[in-house]
Design a protein around this motif. Structure first.
Motif, PDB file in Angstrom:
ATOM      1  N   MET A  27      20.099  21.540  63.046  1.00  0.00           N
ATOM      2  CA  MET A  27      21.473  21.124  64.093  1.00  0.00           C
ATOM      3  C   MET A  27      21.274  20.193  65.160  1.00  0.00           C
ATOM      4  N   VAL A  28      19.521  19.933  64.533  1.00  0.00           N
ATOM      5  CA  VAL A  28      18.341  18.844  65.391  1.00  0.00           C
ATOM      6  C   VAL A  28      18.839  17.841  64.781  1.00  0.00           C
ATOM      7  N   GLY A  29      19.746  17.308  63.526  1.00  0.00           N
ATOM      8  CA  GLY A  29      20.185  16.146  62.852  1.00  0.00           C
ATOM      9  C   GLY A  29      20.713  15.812  63.687  1.00  0.00           C
ATOM     10  N   LYS A  30      21.910  16.731  64.202  1.00  0.00           N
ATOM     11  CA  LYS A  30      23.294  16.172  64.776  1.00  0.00           C
ATOM     12  C   LYS A  30      22.936  15.344  66.443  1.00  0.00           C
ATOM     13  N   TYR A  31      22.259  16.584  67.229  1.00  0.00           N
ATOM     14  CA  TYR A  31      21.425  16.664  68.276  1.00  0.00           C
ATOM     15  C   TYR A  31      20.241  16.579  68.942  1.00  0.00           C
ATOM     16  N   ASP A  32      19.643  15.324  68.632  1.00  0.00           N
ATOM     17  CA  ASP A  32      18.616  14.849  68.686  1.00  0.00           C
ATOM     18  C   ASP A  32      17.713  14.477  70.161  1.00  0.00           C
ATOM     19  N   MET A  33      18.906  14.932  70.629  1.00  0.00           N
ATOM     20  CA  MET A  33      18.202  15.111  72.338  1.00  0.00           C
ATOM     21  C   MET A  33      17.698  16.621  72.219  1.00  0.00           C
TER      22      MET A  33
END
Length: 217
Positions: A27-33
């Protein structure tokens, strides 16, 4: 020295860390922050909530040690006081593996400030504070690693607002990672699927590599 968390063990806590890490890697692909929210350095699992609380769980072949820091609590605790009753092997492991990740920089120097810690020996966990106090001082940041598998899966699904296909992919990769202690390689279809969901998957791939998971190009 007090026994804590008597409803779980080292293997279960390791599995919850892996589940959390795989959910993050997908999911870090969606939430790079959230890139720095979780990461592995060999057998040391680092996590934080971006609200001043962070921790590291260091795993050895049979045991673990966890050190936690809450920046909202002004004074740090002495590690030797928190380790009272631990054997020399545990003390050395905590000081050499976990504590260095708690280094804090100030204007003139660097120091290690810790709020709480616990360790395992055999099938038991120990700390020199009550379980309730440890959880309160670190704002329950450990909860996802203490849940049952189903509760932890639901927690991360809700946390990242995963779709059903994303949740299924997390569980699929988790099962492959748990079954193998060495490096694993996933097929190109995983990368293709991530690319359909997210514009930039470089952080996803990097997070997987930290867990010794490679994905075919």
């Amino acid at each position: 020295m007090k026994e804590i968390f008597n409803f779980t063990d080292v293997e279960e806590m390791y599995q919850r860390c892996i589940l959390a890490s795989i959910a993050h890697a997908v999911m870090v692909g969606k939430y790079d922050m959230l890139t720095g929210e979780q990461w592995w350095d060999e057998t040391n699992y680092n996590f934080q909530n971006f609200e001043g609380i962070r921790g590291v769980i260091s795993f050895s072949e049979k045991d673990l040690a966890c050190v936690l820091q809450n920046e909202m609590i002004a004074s740090g605790e002495d590690d030797m006081v928190l380790l009272e009753g631990a054997d020399n092997t545990t003390i050395s492991f905590v000081q050499n593996e976990a504590l260095p990740y708690m280094m804090s920089e100030n204007e003139n120097s660097a120091e290690i400030r810790i709020t709480a810690l616990f360790w395992s020996k055999g099938k038991k966990f120990y700390a020199n504070v009550e379980e309730e106090q440890l959880m309160k001082k670190t704002d329950n940041i450990l909860l996802p690693f203490l849940y049952s598998f189903e509760d932890a899966k639901k927690y991360w699904t809700d946390y990242y607002e995963m779709t059903d296909p994303q949740s299924r992919l997390v569980e699929e990769i988790y099962e492959k990672r748990i079954l193998s202690k060495g490096k694993i390689k996933l097929g190109r279809e995983i990368k293709n699927q991530l690319g359909k969901w997210f514009e930039d998957i470089s952080n996803c791939l990097e997070s997987f590599l930290e867990m010794n998971i490679d994905i075919e190009n």
